[in-house]
Design a protein around this motif. Structure first.
Motif, short mmCIF file in Angstrom:
data_model
loop_
_atom_site.label_atom_id
_atom_site.label_comp_id
_atom_site.label_asym_id
_atom_site.label_seq_id
_atom_site.Cartn_x
_atom_site.Cartn_y
_atom_site.Cartn_z
N UNK A 234 0.75 -1.26 0.04
CA UNK A 234 0.04 0.07 -0.13
C UNK A 234 0.79 1.19 -0.05
N UNK A 235 2.01 1.18 -0.34
CA UNK A 235 3.19 2.34 -0.08
C UNK A 235 2.72 3.34 -1.28
N UNK A 236 2.48 4.55 -1.25
CA UNK A 236 2.39 5.39 -2.26
C UNK A 236 3.45 5.85 -3.04
N UNK A 237 4.62 5.29 -2.53
CA UNK A 237 5.65 5.36 -3.26
C UNK A 237 6.29 3.97 -3.91
N UNK A 238 6.31 3.77 -5.31
CA UNK A 238 6.49 2.43 -5.54
C UNK A 238 7.96 2.43 -6.06
N UNK A 239 8.75 1.61 -5.34
CA UNK A 239 10.11 1.46 -5.48
C UNK A 239 10.47 0.38 -6.66
N UNK A 240 11.35 0.46 -7.35
CA UNK A 240 11.74 -0.23 -8.43
C UNK A 240 12.78 -1.14 -7.88
N UNK A 241 13.02 -2.08 -8.68
CA UNK A 241 14.02 -3.27 -8.27
C UNK A 241 15.44 -2.62 -8.46
N UNK A 242 15.69 -1.69 -9.17
CA UNK A 242 16.92 -0.75 -9.30
C UNK A 242 17.14 0.28 -8.31
N UNK A 243 15.97 0.88 -7.68
CA UNK A 243 16.31 1.72 -6.60
C UNK A 243 16.46 0.77 -5.49
N UNK A 244 15.76 -0.30 -5.30
CA UNK A 244 16.22 -1.03 -3.85
C UNK A 244 17.49 -1.51 -4.22
N UNK A 245 17.94 -1.82 -5.25
CA UNK A 245 19.40 -2.39 -5.34
C UNK A 245 20.52 -1.31 -5.36
N UNK A 246 20.02 -0.24 -5.52
CA UNK A 246 21.12 0.96 -5.34
C UNK A 246 21.16 1.12 -4.13
N UNK A 247 20.06 1.20 -3.03
CA UNK A 247 19.96 1.69 -1.72
C UNK A 247 20.82 0.58 -1.13
N UNK A 248 20.49 -0.64 -1.28
CA UNK A 248 21.26 -1.90 -0.68
C UNK A 248 22.83 -1.60 -1.08
N UNK A 249 23.19 -1.33 -1.99
CA UNK A 249 24.64 -1.24 -2.36
C UNK A 249 25.25 0.02 -1.65
N UNK A 250 24.54 1.34 -1.37
CA UNK A 250 25.19 2.30 -0.58
C UNK A 250 25.05 2.12 0.75
N UNK A 251 24.16 1.16 1.24
CA UNK A 251 24.10 1.10 2.74
C UNK A 251 25.44 0.98 3.49
N UNK A 252 26.15 0.02 3.39
CA UNK A 252 27.29 -0.41 4.02
C UNK A 252 28.39 0.93 4.12
N UNK A 253 28.42 1.45 3.09
CA UNK A 253 29.64 2.61 2.96
C UNK A 253 29.10 3.81 3.46
N UNK A 254 27.62 3.89 3.75
CA UNK A 254 27.05 5.26 4.21
C UNK A 254 27.13 4.85 5.97
N UNK A 255 26.94 3.79 6.29
CA UNK A 255 27.38 3.55 7.83
C UNK A 255 28.54 3.89 8.23
N UNK A 256 29.61 3.13 7.38
CA UNK A 256 31.20 3.42 7.80
C UNK A 256 31.54 4.91 7.65
N UNK A 257 31.12 5.50 6.62
CA UNK A 257 31.56 6.81 6.10
C UNK A 257 31.04 7.80 7.15
N UNK A 258 29.80 7.63 7.80
CA UNK A 258 29.15 8.33 8.73
C UNK A 258 29.66 8.43 10.21
N UNK A 259 30.20 7.28 10.58
CA UNK A 259 30.56 6.78 11.98
C UNK A 259 31.93 6.76 12.17
N UNK A 260 32.66 6.20 11.12
CA UNK A 260 33.83 5.78 11.47
C UNK A 260 34.94 6.82 12.16
#
Length: 214
Positions: free
Chosen positions: A96-122
């Motif tokens: 029921x989400x008003x925002x329909x994410x594509x597989x490409x969007x989800x995959x781009x997010x998943x790829x960015x997450x590890x480095x985001x955590x490390x770069x933000x907090x290291x």
């Protein structure tokens, strides 16, 4: 509006498990609450990963960049980044989400997450290099063999001790899937931050922000 990072930098600093093997009795995730053996294995895992993480911080032979690289490797290999990351955007993956994410969007997010955590907090990890983590007790969580490991973290600056609960996910290799620090659920806090940013700027802007965060 800028994306508000999790204020609990210590939680992220400690959520960088090293590779510790659990006893055979705890390696297979079974239905039902965690057994005493699984609880002990989870406690040993948290104790070991804390010692390993702070050992890296105390290693004077490593430069800051080398430490960041080592933490990135540990994070990718041992923290449940993907599972946690998908939970942070679960509202936008629901039917029921008003925002329909594509597989490409989800995959781009998943790829960015590890480095985001490390770069933000290291860069903040060094503030806690002398911290000490003591396991207090363990409690079964749910019916999938998960364990909440309660710990007391000594403030390196002499402040009040910090209470943290580590949610350990069982399996052939244990993973930390979430942390609650002084009553604040880290995953829920980050989920709210992501939601606010997405609603104002859009999902693609969130991914771009994550890629550029240093």
């Amino acid at each position: 509006m800028e994306l508000k990072p999790i204020t609990l930098a210590l939680a992220i600093a400690l959520a960088v498990p090293a590779a510790f093997a659990m006893p055979a009795a705890a390696q297979t995730a079974a239905s039902g609450p965690a057994t005493p053996a699984q609880q002990k294995a989870a406690a040993d895992f948290i104790d070991g990963l804390a010692n390993q993480a702070f050992g890296v911080l105390r290693d004077k032979s490593l430069t800051r960049d080398q430490a960041r690289t080592k933490f990135r490797t540990l994070l990718r290999a041992n923290f449940d980044v993907d599972g946690t990351g998908l939970r942070l955007i679960r509202a936008y993956r629901a039917p029921g989400s008003p925002i329909k994410l594509t597989d490409a969007q989800v995959n781009a997010y998943r790829a960015a997450l590890p480095d985001f955590i490390v770069n933000t907090y290291s860069d903040r990890l060094y503030d806690f290099a002398t911290a000490k983590v003591t396991v207090v007790r363990t409690v079964p969580r749910g019916n999938r063999g998960e364990v909440d490991v309660f710990t007391r973290i000594t403030d390196p600056k002499g402040g009040k001790p910090i209470d943290a609960i580590w949610q350990v996910k069982p399996g052939a290799k244990p993973l930390v899937s979430n942390i609650t620090v002084n009553g604040v659920n880290v995953a829920l806090t980050q989920e709210a931050d992501f939601k606010a940013y997405i609603e104002k700027n859009g999902f693609d802007a969130l991914v771009d922000f994550m890629k550029k965060a240093k």
